[in-house]
Design an enzyme around this catalytic site. Structure first.
Site: not given
Ligand code: WQD
Length: 337
Positions: A11, A80, A124-126, A148, A152, A177-178, A197, A294
């Site tokens: 992606y 990546f 990653s922000a994680t 994961y 990182k 971030f996202n 996910n 989360d």
């Molecule tokens: C975002 C918000 C969920 C799905 C992930 C991972 C990691 C990183 C970034 C690479 C949160 C909410 C989600 C759903 C929901 N990527 N949600 N229903 O968890 O911030 O980070 O992506 O490093 O992969 O850390 O992203 O999109 O999963 O969630 O309510 O079906 O959406 O609770 O608040 P996240 P996310």
């Protein structure tokens, strides 16, 4: 200048390849195609009228990686290549540590053998784990909440330590971030394997009818509307951040981390409402209990990238939502691997 994109058929990689080609770079991709389709690169070629050499292989395989370097002699690498499903990393930690760390170390070693000194790393922000002081600055101590995230953090540490012993190296560590959305044409986009996910691809599959409704993971967080808040950025802004990182690395030795985010936090309900407005659609949802692991709020202070990389996110949430759906509706079955 020739850039090797390790894991570049995915992606973020395919959007970055597009950006690099449009800015006049040559691009080679090495990818094991475990989580990616060669179709993405074929579309990038069609969009740019330029060639993208694809070398199928795994960066954990040093012999194969050497073959790719010998054949293409890249001037820089954007790495990546990593497994990235948080939940899967909890279930299969050894798989994640082996794959993600060996890939980083193998690339580092082979780059040295072929006198390739510029590496941009997909972090990653994680890495900030449960840090609560928002917005997040690069100086905040890192700490993982899942394997994961630790891969990182450990990869960043490996790169920091290697750079300390070898002043020919330039390593830029980009903490995403996202990322959401897709190129405005809708020809390339996010094509998750199985049930998504992440929030935006899940919403897109609800919108297309592939999934029934969105589960909102908790509305009892200490946030404006009770749902989780994140720093969403357009994948094309993120791709442009990689070009800025390559330019920065040409003039700067050592290892340096940068947040790539907008500096603005949006809640789950903000995303749902903006998606509905941008695309004139209704997204059915149900509030469910929180997802384990989360955090309530996560967003960047992007000032270091603005000041040192000359980069900042330009595209707004409406555009992110519109472009995400534009890709999904044109490609309901993704790249059809
Ligand atoms: C975002 C918000 C969920 C799905 C992930 C991972 C990691 C990183 C970034 C690479 C949160 C909410 C989600 C759903 C929901 N990527 N949600 N229903 O968890 O911030 O980070 O992506 O490093 O992969 O850390 O992203 O999109 O999963 O969630 O309510 O079906 O959406 O609770 O608040 P996240 P996310």
């Amino acid at each position: 200048m020739k850039i090797l994109l390790a894991g570049g058929a995915g992606y973020i990689g395919s959007h970055t390849a597009l950006c690099l080609l449009e800015k006049g770079y040559d691009v080679v991709v090495m990818d094991n195609l475990l989580n990616a389709s060669p179709e993405a690169l074929r579309r990038v070629e069609k969009m740019t009228g330029k060639q993208v050499a694809l070398e199928v292989g795994d960066c954990c395989d040093i012999a194969r990686t050497r073959e790719v370097f010998a054949a293409h002699k890249p001037d820089a690498v954007i790495h990546f290549a990593g497994l990235k499903a948080v939940g899967e990393s909890v279930a299969k930690p050894l798989y994640y540590y082996q794959n993600n760390l060996i890939a980083t170390m193998t690339l580092c070693q082979v780059m040295k053998e072929y006198d390739c000194n510029i590496l941009v790393f997909s972090s990653s922000a994680t890495v900030y784990g449960l840090a609560t002081e928002m917005p997040l600055r690069e100086t905040v101590p890192t700490g993982g909440t899942n394997p994961y995230a630790w891969t990182k953090i450990m990869s960043e540490q490996i790169l920091q330590d290697v750079a300390k012993t070898d002043d020919s190296r330039s390593f830029v560590l980009l903490r995403y971030f996202n990322p959401i959305g897709a190129h405005e044409s809708g020809h390339i986009g996010e094509d998750p394997t199985g049930i998504p996910n992440n929030l935006m691809p899940y919403i897109c599959q609800v919108a297309s009818g592939k999934l029934d409704y969105l589960r909102v993971f908790g509305d009892d967080y200490p946030t404006r509307d009770g749902t989780g808040e994140r720093d969403y950025l357009h994948v094309m802004d993120l791709a442009e951040g990689h070009v800025a990182a390559i330019e920065y690395a040409k003039d700067h030795k050592g290892a340096e981390a940068f947040n790539l985010g907008t500096g603005t936090a949006y809640s789950v309900m903000d995303i749902v409402k903006n998606f509905e407005k941008a695309n004139d659609l209704t997204i059915p949802y149900q509030v469910t209990p929180r997802r384990p692991g989360d955090i309530a709020v996560c967003y960047a202070d992007p000032s270091k990238a603005r000041e040192l990389l000359g980069w900042e996110a330009k595209r707004d949430l409406y555009t992110m939502c519109r472009d995400a759906w534009n890709w999904q509706k044109q490609n309901p079955r993704g790249y059809e691997k």
